[in-house]
Design a protein around this motif. Structure first.
Motif, short mmCIF file in Angstrom:
data_model
loop_
_atom_site.label_atom_id
_atom_site.label_comp_id
_atom_site.label_asym_id
_atom_site.label_seq_id
_atom_site.Cartn_x
_atom_site.Cartn_y
_atom_site.Cartn_z
N MET A 131 0.84 -1.18 0.00
CA MET A 131 0.00 0.00 0.00
C MET A 131 0.89 1.25 0.00
N THR A 132 0.67 2.12 -0.96
CA THR A 132 1.44 3.34 -1.07
C THR A 132 0.74 4.46 -0.32
N MET A 133 1.53 5.20 0.43
CA MET A 133 0.96 6.33 1.14
C MET A 133 1.27 7.59 0.35
N ALA A 134 0.30 8.48 0.25
CA ALA A 134 0.46 9.70 -0.53
C ALA A 134 1.00 10.83 0.34
N THR A 135 2.08 11.46 -0.15
CA THR A 135 2.61 12.63 0.54
C THR A 135 2.24 13.87 -0.26
N ALA A 136 2.13 14.96 0.43
CA ALA A 136 1.81 16.23 -0.21
C ALA A 136 2.34 17.36 0.68
N LEU A 137 2.42 18.54 0.09
CA LEU A 137 2.81 19.74 0.82
C LEU A 137 1.66 20.73 0.76
N ARG A 138 1.49 21.49 1.83
CA ARG A 138 0.56 22.60 1.81
C ARG A 138 1.16 23.73 2.64
N PRO A 139 0.83 24.97 2.29
CA PRO A 139 1.36 26.09 3.07
C PRO A 139 0.94 26.00 4.54
N THR A 140 1.83 26.46 5.41
CA THR A 140 1.47 26.50 6.84
C THR A 140 0.37 27.53 7.03
N ARG A 141 -0.40 27.31 8.09
CA ARG A 141 -1.49 28.22 8.46
C ARG A 141 -1.31 28.57 9.94
N ALA B 139 11.42 36.25 4.63
CA ALA B 139 10.01 36.60 4.49
C ALA B 139 9.37 35.98 3.24
N ASP B 140 10.16 35.76 2.20
CA ASP B 140 9.62 35.23 0.95
C ASP B 140 9.74 33.71 0.81
N ALA B 141 10.20 33.06 1.86
CA ALA B 141 10.38 31.60 1.79
C ALA B 141 9.04 30.88 1.76
N ALA B 142 9.08 29.63 1.31
CA ALA B 142 7.89 28.77 1.33
C ALA B 142 7.91 27.99 2.65
N TYR B 143 6.88 28.16 3.45
CA TYR B 143 6.74 27.46 4.72
C TYR B 143 5.62 26.45 4.54
N GLU B 144 5.97 25.16 4.52
CA GLU B 144 5.00 24.14 4.17
C GLU B 144 4.95 23.03 5.21
N VAL B 145 3.76 22.45 5.33
CA VAL B 145 3.53 21.28 6.17
C VAL B 145 3.60 20.06 5.25
N ILE B 146 4.33 19.04 5.69
CA ILE B 146 4.39 17.77 4.96
C ILE B 146 3.23 16.91 5.44
N LEU B 147 2.44 16.45 4.49
CA LEU B 147 1.27 15.62 4.81
C LEU B 147 1.51 14.19 4.33
N LEU B 148 1.06 13.23 5.09
CA LEU B 148 1.07 11.82 4.70
C LEU B 148 -0.38 11.35 4.78
N ASP B 149 -0.94 11.02 3.64
CA ASP B 149 -2.36 10.66 3.56
C ASP B 149 -3.23 11.72 4.24
N GLY B 150 -2.86 12.99 4.02
CA GLY B 150 -3.64 14.10 4.54
C GLY B 150 -3.36 14.48 5.98
N VAL B 151 -2.51 13.70 6.66
CA VAL B 151 -2.20 13.95 8.07
C VAL B 151 -0.84 14.67 8.17
N PRO B 152 -0.76 15.78 8.92
CA PRO B 152 0.52 16.48 9.08
C PRO B 152 1.56 15.60 9.78
N VAL B 153 2.75 15.49 9.17
CA VAL B 153 3.83 14.66 9.75
C VAL B 153 5.15 15.40 9.82
N GLY B 154 5.25 16.59 9.22
CA GLY B 154 6.52 17.31 9.23
C GLY B 154 6.40 18.69 8.63
N ARG B 155 7.56 19.32 8.49
CA ARG B 155 7.61 20.65 7.91
C ARG B 155 8.77 20.77 6.95
#
Length: 159
Positions: A1-11, A60-76
């Motif tokens: 089973m493959t787990m999907a990772t994604a990035l999203r901006p921090t909030r 100030a212009d950096a990308a600040y992102e949360v690492i998601l694994l199957d939609g669950v935050p796991v890192g930054r």
């Protein structure tokens, strides 16, 4: 089973989670101190707040992102894209998600982006941080020492 990772901006509501990730990076070090749990928590909160403020002011212009694994935050993952380099300000995972390929995947993605753009990838790492082995394996090379930190660099033409 493959787990999907994604990035999203921090909030703003991610601050507690981001502090938890930061605490995980200091856990081994703090385990060796005689401090109480409350003292350790206060130290982590103070250090996280200082780091968070520094990053936001200096990059100030950096990308600040949360690492998601199957939609669950796991890192930054914090990256600052400059004309000549992609600077990884921070990549960190909760302890239970380390050593399963998530960090390597994002480092490879950044290396590929840098190669296509003709840029270097650089990251500061503490000399004795276990993550340094990962950077070594991924072709990063030390280019500068600064106290307890080492600036490491990856270049496509040197890899």
């Amino acid at each position: 089973m493959t787990m999907a990772t994604a990035l999203r901006p921090t909030r703003p509501e991610d601050l507690g989670f981001l502090q938890e990730v930061y605490a995980g990076t200091r856990a081994d070090e703090l385990a060796r101190t005689p401090w109480s749990a409350e003292q350790k928590q206060a130290f982590v909160r103070m250090q996280f707040d200082a780091q968070h403020t520094y990053y936001r002011q200096q990059f100030a212009d950096a990308a600040y992102e949360v690492i998601l694994l199957d939609g669950v935050p796991v890192g930054r993952l914090y990256t600052d894209r400059r004309a000549d380099e992609i600077r990884i300000l921070d990549i960190a995972l909760l302890p239970e998600y380390r050593n399963c390929g998530i960090g390597s995947r994002y480092l490879r993605d950044i290396q590929e982006e840098a190669q296509q753009a003709g840029r270097a990838v650089r990251i500061h790492v503490e000399m004795f941080n276990p993550a340094r082995r990962l950077y070594d394996r991924m072709g990063f090379r030390p280019v500068q020492e600064d106290g307890v930190y080492l600036l490491m660099e990856w270049r496509a033409d040197a890899a």
